[in-house]
Design a protein around this motif. Sequence first.
Motif, PDB file in Angstrom:
ATOM      1  N   SER A 145       9.011  -3.601  -1.728  1.00 43.79           N
ATOM      2  CA  SER A 145       9.229  -2.269  -1.182  1.00 43.79           C
ATOM      3  C   SER A 145       8.916  -1.252  -2.276  1.00 43.79           C
ATOM      4  N   ARG A 146       8.831   0.003  -1.888  1.00 44.10           N
ATOM      5  CA  ARG A 146       8.512   1.036  -2.859  1.00 44.10           C
ATOM      6  C   ARG A 146       9.262   2.316  -2.540  1.00 44.10           C
ATOM      7  N   ASP A 147       9.555   3.056  -3.589  1.00 37.77           N
ATOM      8  CA  ASP A 147      10.150   4.376  -3.463  1.00 37.77           C
ATOM      9  C   ASP A 147       9.161   5.330  -4.121  1.00 37.77           C
ATOM     10  N   ASN A 148       8.352   5.994  -3.306  1.00 42.31           N
ATOM     11  CA  ASN A 148       7.307   6.848  -3.858  1.00 42.31           C
ATOM     12  C   ASN A 148       7.888   8.039  -4.613  1.00 42.31           C
ATOM     13  N   ALA A 149       9.033   8.510  -4.206  1.00 44.53           N
ATOM     14  CA  ALA A 149       9.654   9.644  -4.898  1.00 44.53           C
ATOM     15  C   ALA A 149      10.033   9.266  -6.330  1.00 44.53           C
ATOM     16  N   LYS A 150      10.429   8.016  -6.516  1.00 43.92           N
ATOM     17  CA  LYS A 150      10.810   7.541  -7.849  1.00 43.92           C
ATOM     18  C   LYS A 150       9.660   6.832  -8.554  1.00 43.92           C
ATOM     19  N   THR A 159       0.831  -1.198   0.000  1.00 42.04           N
ATOM     20  CA  THR A 159       0.000   0.000   0.000  1.00 42.04           C
ATOM     21  C   THR A 159       0.870   1.255   0.000  1.00 42.04           C
ATOM     22  N   LYS A 160       0.212   2.404  -0.106  1.00 42.16           N
ATOM     23  CA  LYS A 160       0.957   3.657  -0.170  1.00 42.16           C
ATOM     24  C   LYS A 160       1.738   3.913   1.117  1.00 42.16           C
ATOM     25  N   SER A 161       1.250   3.365   2.215  1.00 49.42           N
ATOM     26  CA  SER A 161       1.930   3.572   3.496  1.00 49.42           C
ATOM     27  C   SER A 161       3.035   2.546   3.732  1.00 49.42           C
ATOM     28  N   GLY A 162       3.135   1.584   2.827  1.00 50.89           N
ATOM     29  CA  GLY A 162       4.196   0.589   2.969  1.00 50.89           C
ATOM     30  C   GLY A 162       3.779  -0.727   3.591  1.00 50.89           C
ATOM     31  N   THR A 163       2.505  -0.903   3.838  1.00 53.27           N
ATOM     32  CA  THR A 163       2.039  -2.185   4.370  1.00 53.27           C
ATOM     33  C   THR A 163       2.083  -3.237   3.265  1.00 53.27           C
ATOM     34  N   ALA A 164       2.770  -4.343   3.551  1.00 50.26           N
ATOM     35  CA  ALA A 164       2.971  -5.385   2.540  1.00 50.26           C
ATOM     36  C   ALA A 164       2.194  -6.649   2.875  1.00 50.26           C
ATOM     37  N   THR A 165       1.738  -7.324   1.835  1.00 47.23           N
ATOM     38  CA  THR A 165       1.055  -8.606   1.958  1.00 47.23           C
ATOM     39  C   THR A 165       1.710  -9.575   0.985  1.00 47.23           C
ATOM     40  N   TYR A 166       1.918 -10.807   1.441  1.00 46.51           N
ATOM     41  CA  TYR A 166       2.640 -11.794   0.633  1.00 46.51           C
ATOM     42  C   TYR A 166       1.829 -13.077   0.459  1.00 46.51           C
TER      43      TYR A 166
END
Length: 115
Positions: free
Chosen positions: A70-75, A52-59
């Motif tokens: 993981s995510r880099d919202n700036a990029k 999610t946008k807040s970084g909550t991950a589900t696998y």
Amino acid sequence: QVQLVESGGGTVQAGGSLRLSCAASGSSFRFNVKGWYRQAPGKQRELVAFITKSGTATYADSVKGRFTISRDNAKNTVYLQMSSLKPDDTAVYYCKEDGVGFSAWGQGTQVTVSS
């Protein structure tokens, strides 16, 4: 339109690691939910992980403890770090973005794990 471009696939021996990247552009919204899916030959496409946008991950159960999203919202980029790879992980990996009223897919990147 949203453009998603995956990279980082390849061939690796069992037990090895790979890192996939998915860069978004166009009408992509950097805070949309991003995910990774995979499709092995003769099988349906399945969810690997999403974040999610807040970084909550589900696998998916099959990758828990081995893969990290993981995510880099700036990029506007999402990553999939894959470790302890198994031959069963061999598939084409696709990234996906889910926004309001749409979903977009990348073209896929091949991951092959040799035994």
